[in-house]
Design an enzyme around this catalytic site. Sequence first.
Site, mmCIF file in Angstrom:
data_model
loop_
_atom_site.group_PDB
_atom_site.id
_atom_site.type_symbol
_atom_site.label_atom_id
_atom_site.label_comp_id
_atom_site.label_asym_id
_atom_site.label_seq_id
_atom_site.Cartn_x
_atom_site.Cartn_y
_atom_site.Cartn_z
ATOM 1 N N GLU A 54 0.991 -1.545 0.138
ATOM 2 C CA GLU A 54 -0.043 0.218 -0.370
ATOM 3 C C GLU A 54 0.555 1.296 -0.281
ATOM 4 O O GLU A 54 2.153 0.977 0.141
ATOM 5 C CB GLU A 54 -0.985 -0.052 1.254
ATOM 6 C CG GLU A 54 -0.255 0.314 2.654
ATOM 7 C CD GLU A 54 -0.844 0.748 3.555
ATOM 8 O OE1 GLU A 54 -0.755 1.006 4.747
ATOM 9 O OE2 GLU A 54 -0.459 2.130 2.998
ATOM 10 N N LYS A 190 -2.973 -0.706 14.352
ATOM 11 C CA LYS A 190 -1.594 0.174 14.667
ATOM 12 C C LYS A 190 -1.549 0.572 16.876
ATOM 13 O O LYS A 190 -3.177 0.270 17.418
ATOM 14 C CB LYS A 190 -2.377 1.176 14.583
ATOM 15 C CG LYS A 190 -2.190 1.498 13.016
ATOM 16 C CD LYS A 190 -1.860 2.965 12.036
ATOM 17 C CE LYS A 190 -1.383 2.852 10.841
ATOM 18 N NZ LYS A 190 -2.348 1.761 9.730
#
Length: 691
Positions: A54, A190
Amino acid sequence: MAMIKCFNMNFIGLMKSLVKIQRSRLYSVNSSILKISDEIGAALNELKPVLALESTIITHGMPYPRNIECALKVEDTVRSQGAIPATIAIINGSVKVGLSRNDLEFLGDTDKSKPVKTSLRDFAHVLSKNLNGGTTVAGTIAVCKKAGIDVFATGGIGGVHRGAHESFDVSADLTELGRSRIAVVSSGVKSILDIPKTLEYLETQGVHVCTIGSNAKFPAFYCQSSGCDSPYNVPTTLDAAKSIQAHMEMGLESGLLFAVPVPEPFALNPESIDKLIEEALAKADKAAIKGKMITPFLLSQIAEMTSGSSLEANIALIKNNAKFAAQIVWHLSQMRSNTKRISEPPKAKKQMSVSHNPPVIIGGSNLDCIAHLDGSDIKLDGRIHVGHFDYSSGGVGRNICEALAKLGCPSHFISAVGDDYQGRILKKQIPEQSQHCLATLPGDNTAQCIVILDNKGDCSFLMGDMRIHDRISAEMIQTFEEVIKLAPLIIMDGNISVAAMERTLSLAQKYKIPVLFEPTDIITARKPFTTKNWKVIKLITPNLGELQEISRQLNIPAFELSSNDIEKVAEVALKLAHFIDNVLVTLGPSGIILARRGQAEDSPLKWSSNKISVRYYPIEERKDFVNVSGAGDCFASGFIAALLRNCPESVCVSVGFASALAALYSQSSVPKKMFDVSNVSWRTKAKYSEL
């Protein structure tokens, strides 16, 4: 009549479905919006391992120019594992699958590209306005589905935000994972998110969540553990690939998430990071930063508060995730190439050119007992010679396999070991991704070699039990035809039988694959040149004794040679180069002589003219070395690694010398650590003189 009507309705429905599928495929291939690079398109068509990457890491995850440096290193990491990187982004209103270096540098300079963080909801705006965009996890998954890519790597996925019970802020990454048959490799979720709630949400969406490695805890981006148990755990990337294959064969429409903990040297303390996240969240709240800008803001704040250590952790985990993911797609590619499916696109005809497929090594693997004499001479009178012993994994083929892996060039290794203690030790020193062609033979002894070095480090005496090498038969080699035919290069050492060499060279001839022959020993140097297909050998790496044996086999006069008489060695090498395209003669501490068609600026497998030239490459003398036993094999490995990257001859020699130098200061034949393409040797042309 009712039954016929029902059948007709079902048939019409089926045809409508097929039309929809066909339209989808045509769009994915021919749409002006979706542009797949030639390299990626060819790789997908030929079922080669392709890994998607990505681009919000580039556009919104790191500062310029570290973002570009990181993106390039990640792509190099993917290639080093035998896979092809497909970075996905939006450039001027077109979704690109596979970015050029110019694309990466343009996108990464965000002052110029002004990229939009592009998730599912953003595509319509970004594409219709011809803007630039970095695709998020959800956005990348959507493009992967269109392009036909099954696996992609990222840093960490989005999830349920802290305080989501009030804000309802849940990343589209989770819902897209829940409805897409794509495997994502990341360092978990995250750290800035609510990880327990994210795992619950993934379970609801039917996403298979699994940690790779020995740690059963689910990682938390900067930290190796979130404190949450991982639903599943697999020890290796091969096991992960098997899970993906099983998931796909079940026809499940949800995705898979494989979590890889950040490498320990870069891992941050969970308690410290949690406090910093709370501070960063307070700042975001005060500045009224919400929505898709919250993540890049928090990452930037944490990087500032950790004095850059979180950024270094981010870079390390992204590279590590890419490495693991590339190994997974490589295993998947091998599994699928061995299981033909009606739905698979036809394979393109193999071309004889350098590619990113792994080379194939066929040769010996043995356990070396290295005896270091305190004295300089061996007396054959029954006395005990005082010295000390080291045990080291050896075998020319095995040494090259290990060294290539440590140079970022994994290979297939066709060899055999016994089902004994020595074999188990040896297998630990063979890269995991190279072992699927390695035979373990019950009842046979693993090959062993006793090497006696004098007090100067020179080899004085050799004794070996190499009988198992005869079990590397022509039939064994034939079973790996599907692996061999995709190789850009076959490396064959002199340990295997003439029959095995004959079969190897026959397959090389059939698929137009160049062969590099490492003679191994004076006794074995002649063997392949007694076969009918020896002319497929395009490169040999003999020492002086082996050079003489090969020359005599091909009826070339070869007088006694000395490394001090460069002119005589050059004369023999020149004559031999009329039969073999590249004759690389190793002269020990004196350097090498290379006789070949083409110039020093040409790749050894591609040349601009048929004129045969001879060049002498000296090497700086070293007196404080530790071990010479692996220097020759490591030189060959460095040369091969650069050759497979299509480097010019002079750079191939430079990388070869750097690899040999590393071996000289290693107790083992192959150093524990070598180097990657950032080493200066990859940018240096070795000095030479024309002969």
